[in-house]
Structure formats: structure tokens, C-alpha cells
Design an enzyme around this catalytic site. Structure first.
Site: not given
Ligand code: 8YV
Length: 325
Positions: A237, A266, A285
Site C-alpha cells: 500500500r 490512487e 495497482h
Molecule cells: C486489489 C489488493 O487491487 O488484494 C489487495 O489487497 O491490493 C489488490 O489485489 C484490490 O484490492 C482490488 O480488488
């Protein structure tokens, strides 16, 4: 009567069909500021919600008196106020494990792309700068046999360690809340303090979840500890890193390069200085974003939702200790 649920993220039809067998679904294929009021209206009598990124906090929960389960289609759940959900007896679930190998692929991609300067050289080739002699100033640095420092040795960290150990003969250092015996035995990973890891690694990869304890974990002092030749990779993150300190470290040559899949804000602002640095490789991302893995994540989230609403134990339930509503 079937329970009412809201799916606020685009999911495959097979996932929707699966949920619809046991639930009445309100589906927001495209969820944005325009249909947010409609979402809030539907939330009033919804028992479950499924999606990602939505801030689920006290303010939102006050508008969801019937809610029993919140299903994130992501492993990270920094968007959820888990203590508040637990207090209200609402289950929270995420999608760990199914994305480990895919995110690890993305991380190795960033390691290679930054070390060998692939996007930069791609641009040079495409803009006709490839002369007859290959300039030494276009050379990169080796990845194989170097030292990889992994901050956060969970499932994703272990999948990266496996690739680095077996595929690239790298020496692996790691820092984690607890020791990971499996990573030590299988991939020869060595546990060390954060400071030692930062000082000794050629590649520093951050893989911790975002929590109050890890927010801005990597800041000015941490970049100062790193080698001048260090390459910094973040696929966790953005807020785990002090972005101002990262920009400073890159500008002053405190570190050599960075590969970033995540940012403090983002989508990242177009005028963010990181975007104009040739030694920074950026991605939007996409850590887990393959067709196969996103389908697995959505199906796992859907299983959590359906099972949870049937009064059974969702497979990847975060706040298991609670008294459910
Ligand atoms: C996804 C992520 O981009 O799982 C996570 O924590 O950061 C990613 O796999 C996001 O959450 C969208 O589904």
C-alpha cells in the site's frame, strides 16, 4: 426470503450466478460518485455487501442497520474499520492466498524492470535512439545472486522468496512480526532487524499490510539506511511509505531506483514527481490483476458472502472472535 446483498464491483457472470442462487442481488457493475446515493439507499436493508476499496466505517455502518457481512475482494482490508464491524457483530472477510503467486509475479516483474531499466529502454528503442553501438549508460544491474530484503514475510513474501531463491539464486533477508520457519527452511531466508535488512539489501521489497503500525514504516531514516545502489519495490500500500521521503531519496541519489505498483493517492496525480523520473517504474495497482486471479478472488469473496449469510463459517473470516449479529 432470500437475503438482500449488494455487489458493488464488476464480477464475472459465473460469480453473480453463484450468489443469485441464494441471495437477492443489487448489482453496481460500475460503482462511482454518481450512483453512490443509490448505493446508500439500497444499503438500508442489505444484509451483505461485496466489493473492494469502499471505506466501511462508522458513518457508513450507521446507514446499514441490517448488515451481517462485509466481503472484501482483496487481501488488504485497510478500508475496513474492523473494530467497529466487530462491535456491531458484523462479519468481515477478505481474499488471502489465492493471489499470492500472481502478486509475486508482479513483484519480480518490477524487480527485473527496474534493475534492467526495461520501460526506459523500451522508450529509447521506440523513439529511434538505438544507435549502432550500445551505450554503456544504458546498462542495468544484475538481479541474480544479489541480496533481496523482504519486509513482511506472509504468503506473498514467501512466494517472492521462492522465485528469488530457486529462480535467481538470491540471498534472502526478511523482517516480519514473527519468524517464518517455512521460508527459512525452504528458501534459506534469514530473519533480521529492519535496520540490518535495509543496510544489506540490494533490493528492498515492502509487502506488509497497511495498519496503524505500518503507516509510513519506510521514511527518511529508512531510505538513509539503504545502499546508494538499492532498488526499492512497493506492491503493498502506498501509505506504508512516506512518499515525500521516497521522492527525496530518489532525487538525491540516496537510492538508485524504485518500482511502484501503489501510491499514497490512487490514481496517482499526473504531476506527481515520481512519474517524471526515468529510474522509477510505475504500475496502476495491478498486483493481483490477472483474469484468472481476479476470478478466484471474486469467487472466494462470493463464497464468504453466501456461506456467512447461511449461518456457517466463511472460509476467510477476519474477525472470527465476534458474536455475530
Ligand atoms: C486489489 C489488493 O487491487 O488484494 C489487495 O489487497 O491490493 C489488490 O489485489 C484490490 O484490492 C482490488 O480488488
Amino acid at each position: 426470503m432470500k437475503p438482500k446483498v449488494i455487489v458493488y464491483k464488476k464480477v464475472d457472470q459465473s460469480v453473480l450466478d453463484f450468489i443469485q442462487k441464494t441471495c437477492d442481488v443489487v448489482y453496481f457493475e460500475k460503482f462511482d460518485a454518481q450512483n453512490y446515493p443509490e448505493f446508500l439507499h439500497e444499503l438500508k436493508d442489505a444484509q451483505g455487501i461485496l466489493g473492494s476499496g469502499l471505506k466501511v466505517d462508522k458513518v457508513l455502518l450507521d446507514q446499514a442497520p441490517q448488515l451481517q457481512i462485509v466481503c472484501n475482494t482483496s487481501v488488504g482490508y485497510d478500508n475496513l474499520d474492523v473494530p467497529e464491524l466487530s462491535e456491531r457483530g458484523i462479519m468481515a472477510t477478505n481474499t488471502p492466498e489465492v493471489l499470492n503467486e500472481t502478486v509475486a509475479d508482479t513483484i519480480m516483474g518490477l524487480v527485473l524492470a527496474t534493475a534492467r531499466r526495461m520501460p526506459e529502454l523500451d522508450q529509447r528503442v521506440k523513439t529511434g535512439q538505438w544507435g549502432t553501438k550500445l551505450e554503456e549508460s544504458w546498462f542495468g544491474v544484475d538481479v541474480h545472486h544479489k541480496v533481496l530484503g523482504i519486509i513482511g514475510m506472509g504468503g506473498i513474501g514467501s512466494a517472492v522468496a521462492k522465485r528469488a531463491h530457486f529462480g535467481f539464486d538470491m540471498d534472502i533477508l526478511y523482517h516480519n512480526r514473527s519468524r517464518n520457519d517455512e521460508a527459512e527452511q525452504k528458501y534459506g531466508a534469514t530473519y533480521c532487524s529492519l535496520e540490518d535488512l535495509l543496510k544489506q539489501s540490494d533490493f528492498v521489497c515492502v509487502m506488509t499490510p497497511l495498519t496503524p503500525q505500518t503507516e509510513k514504516l519506510i521514511g527518511k531514516r529508512e531510505f538513509e539506511y539503504m545502499k546508494k545502489t538499492a532498488i526499492f519495490i512497493n506492491c503493498s500500500r502506498g501509505r506504508v511509505v512516506d512518499e515525500g521521503a521516497l521522492i527525496h531519496a530518489l532525487n538525491t541519489g540516496e537510492i538508485q531506483a524504485a518500482g511502484l505498483d501503489v501510491f499514497e493517492k490512487e490514481p496517482v496525480d499526473f504531476d506527481n514527481p515520481l512519474l517524471s523520473m526515468t529510474n522509477v517504474v510505475t504500475l496502476p495497482h495491478i498486483g493481483s490483476a490477472t483474469y484468472e486471479t481476479r476470478l478466484k478472488m471474486a469467487m472466494l469473496a462470493a463464497t464468504n458472502l453466501v456461506v456467512g449469510l447461511q449461518g456457517e463459517i466463511p472460509p476467510t473470516w477476519i474477525n472470527r472472535e465476534i458474536q455475530v449479529r
